[in-house]
Design a protein around this motif. Structure first.
Motif, PDB file in Angstrom:
ATOM      1  N   SER A 250      57.950   6.544 -83.128  1.00 36.54           N
ATOM      2  CA  SER A 250      57.455   7.803 -83.667  1.00 36.54           C
ATOM      3  C   SER A 250      57.277   7.694 -85.167  1.00 36.54           C
ATOM      4  CB  SER A 250      58.399   8.951 -83.327  1.00 36.54           C
ATOM      5  OG  SER A 250      59.636   8.809 -84.002  1.00 36.54           O
ATOM      6  N   LEU A 251      56.413   8.564 -85.687  1.00 32.69           N
ATOM      7  CA  LEU A 251      56.088   8.543 -87.109  1.00 32.69           C
ATOM      8  C   LEU A 251      55.830   9.973 -87.568  1.00 32.69           C
ATOM      9  CD1 LEU A 251      55.381   6.415 -89.410  1.00 32.69           C
ATOM     10  CD2 LEU A 251      53.002   6.822 -88.797  1.00 32.69           C
ATOM     11  N   ARG A 252      56.419  10.343 -88.708  1.00 28.93           N
ATOM     12  CA  ARG A 252      56.147  11.635 -89.313  1.00 28.93           C
ATOM     13  C   ARG A 252      55.000  11.487 -90.306  1.00 28.93           C
ATOM     14  NH1 ARG A 252      57.279  16.508 -87.931  1.00 28.93           N
ATOM     15  NH2 ARG A 252      59.471  15.955 -87.583  1.00 28.93           N
ATOM     16  N   VAL A 253      53.988  12.306 -90.149  1.00 25.55           N
ATOM     17  CA  VAL A 253      52.799  12.209 -90.986  1.00 25.55           C
ATOM     18  C   VAL A 253      52.507  13.573 -91.618  1.00 25.55           C
ATOM     19  CG1 VAL A 253      50.328  11.680 -91.039  1.00 25.55           C
ATOM     20  CG2 VAL A 253      51.842  10.384 -89.532  1.00 25.55           C
ATOM     21  N   TYR A 254      52.163  13.576 -92.902  1.00 25.34           N
ATOM     22  CA  TYR A 254      51.782  14.806 -93.593  1.00 25.34           C
ATOM     23  C   TYR A 254      50.255  14.858 -93.678  1.00 25.34           C
ATOM     24  CZ  TYR A 254      56.708  14.900 -94.619  1.00 25.34           C
ATOM     25  OH  TYR A 254      58.079  14.905 -94.487  1.00 25.34           O
ATOM     26  N   GLY A 255      49.659  15.199 -92.562  1.00 24.37           N
ATOM     27  CA  GLY A 255      48.207  15.256 -92.479  1.00 24.37           C
ATOM     28  C   GLY A 255      47.805  16.002 -91.223  1.00 24.37           C
ATOM     29  N   PRO A 256      46.540  16.330 -91.062  1.00 24.98           N
ATOM     30  CA  PRO A 256      46.084  17.113 -89.901  1.00 24.98           C
ATOM     31  C   PRO A 256      46.234  16.353 -88.586  1.00 24.98           C
ATOM     32  CG  PRO A 256      44.438  17.086 -91.664  1.00 24.98           C
ATOM     33  CD  PRO A 256      45.443  16.039 -91.994  1.00 24.98           C
ATOM     34  N   GLY A 257      46.734  17.060 -87.578  1.00 22.88           N
ATOM     35  CA  GLY A 257      46.878  16.458 -86.263  1.00 22.88           C
ATOM     36  C   GLY A 257      45.555  16.042 -85.652  1.00 22.88           C
ATOM     37  N   GLU A 258      44.464  16.781 -85.988  1.00 27.94           N
ATOM     38  CA  GLU A 258      43.151  16.442 -85.423  1.00 27.94           C
ATOM     39  C   GLU A 258      42.693  15.058 -85.865  1.00 27.94           C
ATOM     40  OE1 GLU A 258      42.584  19.527 -88.067  1.00 27.94           O
ATOM     41  OE2 GLU A 258      44.463  19.531 -86.945  1.00 27.94           O
ATOM     42  N   LEU A 259      43.002  14.704 -87.132  1.00 28.39           N
ATOM     43  CA  LEU A 259      42.600  13.389 -87.628  1.00 28.39           C
ATOM     44  C   LEU A 259      43.428  12.284 -86.980  1.00 28.39           C
ATOM     45  CD1 LEU A 259      42.061  14.139 -91.432  1.00 28.39           C
ATOM     46  CD2 LEU A 259      40.339  13.894 -89.638  1.00 28.39           C
ATOM     47  N   LEU A 260      44.702  12.557 -86.772  1.00 25.70           N
ATOM     48  CA  LEU A 260      45.547  11.579 -86.080  1.00 25.70           C
ATOM     49  C   LEU A 260      45.032  11.342 -84.661  1.00 25.70           C
ATOM     50  CD1 LEU A 260      49.065  12.794 -87.210  1.00 25.70           C
ATOM     51  CD2 LEU A 260      48.212  10.469 -87.495  1.00 25.70           C
ATOM     52  N   TYR A 261      44.784  12.419 -83.963  1.00 31.25           N
ATOM     53  CA  TYR A 261      44.299  12.286 -82.592  1.00 31.25           C
ATOM     54  C   TYR A 261      42.945  11.584 -82.567  1.00 31.25           C
ATOM     55  CZ  TYR A 261      42.956  13.398 -77.830  1.00 31.25           C
ATOM     56  OH  TYR A 261      42.575  13.293 -76.513  1.00 31.25           O
ATOM     57  N   GLY A 262      42.095  11.919 -83.528  1.00 33.74           N
ATOM     58  CA  GLY A 262      40.783  11.293 -83.577  1.00 33.74           C
ATOM     59  C   GLY A 262      40.870   9.789 -83.733  1.00 33.74           C
ATOM     60  N   PHE A 263      41.811   9.327 -84.560  1.00 31.98           N
ATOM     61  CA  PHE A 263      41.966   7.877 -84.730  1.00 31.98           C
ATOM     62  C   PHE A 263      42.433   7.231 -83.423  1.00 31.98           C
ATOM     63  CE2 PHE A 263      44.302   4.033 -85.679  1.00 31.98           C
ATOM     64  CZ  PHE A 263      43.466   3.384 -86.579  1.00 31.98           C
TER      65      PHE A 263
END
Length: 350
Positions: A167-180
């Protein structure tokens, strides 16, 4: 099962003898969630409800070169070691499908496992019935053989299955993570181990992956692998199953999930792996093999650790790239200044 008036009911029966107690095999059959591990054609199973006897599950499976989804009702009869099943709302060309699994005790601690199918087809066409019979029969034989191999393993199923997550904590939009994660075709050139990846979306949300990976643990050898992925963008989930397992891995399934919360986004890679006991045993030097061919607990634990490290390293690299992509996109858009991402964490599930 009875069809509509005038429809023929087509019946199939497949069996295999297993050198294991019927109760142990029935326990495997009853665990629908683990079915992707022992059923080569089953990609993913989601339980919708279960009252201890009757359950409804959604099943995605490979059938004749395509992925299809079905709603399946199963009724368990533990004292008879029997499970009835019926597909709900399949539609043309297969109008109905039902059957049962049985595990019957035999002499010497052995048992006979049987699966029966009954189905009808739209228009009662012989060519459609023959095609469905070939697909159902092929999948049934493959599933029975896989069940036999797992049930007869000396190590036991619980010792051969491992589940873990990165797991990884990210400070960014979930949509961009999912898109990648969704655009896996972009990964070659970004991931050092990914040499080639071809992605085909056979229908919306269903992805077929064919790819080459370079394995540092195998002296840089390149191996061709494949996977089926089912994408659920509104839930932030991508479930997958590897279709070309190799080495000590008999089956590998899992899920990518993006979970927003008040602190940012947590992105998780979950994996469930079934080890191939025969492959672990074959990899041992002759001096390390017992007379009975049993794999010692220490050797099995070493294989578990190596598989855990290899898969975890790859999935963590993908998570980190997804996080970098999301954070960089936000920074360059000047939406806001983001704090530094936390360290990645890895842990085993209980």
């Amino acid at each position: 099962m009875s069809g509509m008036p005038g429809e023929r009911v087509h019946r199939l029966r497949h069996s295999v003898e297993v050198a294991a107690p019927a109760g142990a095999v029935f326990a495997l059959l009853a665990d629908a969630a683990r079915r992707p591990l022992y059923s080569p054609h089953v990609v993913h199973v989601e339980r919708l409800d279960f009252d201890g006897v009757r359950e409804r599950v959604r099943v995605w499976e490979s059938a004749g070169g395509r992925i299809r989804s079905s709603l399946l009702v199963r009724v368990q009869h533990p004292h008879e070691r029997r499970i009835e099943f019926a597909l709900v709302g399949r539609g043309a060309p297969v109008e109905s499908m039902s059957g049962e699994w049985t595990a019957e005790e035999g002499p010497g601690g052995r048992c006979v496992v049987t699966v029966r199918h009954e189905f009808t087809v739209a228009g009662d066409r012989d060519d459609v019935a023959a095609g469905e019979g070939l697909i159902t029969g092929y999948n049934a034989r493959a599933e029975l053989e896989s069940l036999r191999r797992i049930a007869e393993s000396r190590a036991g199923v619980d010792e051969l299955v491992l589940s873990f997550e990165e797991s990884l904590r990210v400070y960014g939009p979930g949509e961009l993570l999912y898109g990648f994660l969704y655009r896996a075709a972009d990964w070659p050139g970004l991931l050092p181990h990914m040499r080639r990846l071809e992605l085909t979306e056979s229908s919306p949300g269903v992805q077929i992956l064919d790819y080459d990976v370079q394995l540092p643990e195998a002296d840089g050898a390149v191996r061709t692998e494949g996977a089926v992925r089912l994408c659920f963008p509104h839930a932030g989930r991508i479930v997958f199953k590897q279709t070309v397992p190799s080495g000590p891995v008999a089956a590998h399934a899992g899920e990518w999930s993006v979970l927003p919360d008040e602190h940012g986004v947590r992105v998780i890679a979950h994996h469930t792996v079934l080890l191939d006991e025969a492959a672990v045993r074959a990899a041992l030097p002759a001096s390390g093999r017992s007379a009975t061919g049993t794999v010692s607990p220490s050797v099995l634990e070493l294989a578990r650790r190596r598989v855990r490290q290899a898969i975890g390293r790859t999935s963590l690299a993908i998570l980190e790239l997804a996080g970098q992509h999301a954070e960089l996109s936000v920074r360059t858009s000047s939406v806001r200044t983001l704090p530094r991402r936390e360290e990645a964490t890895a842990g085993s599930l209980p």
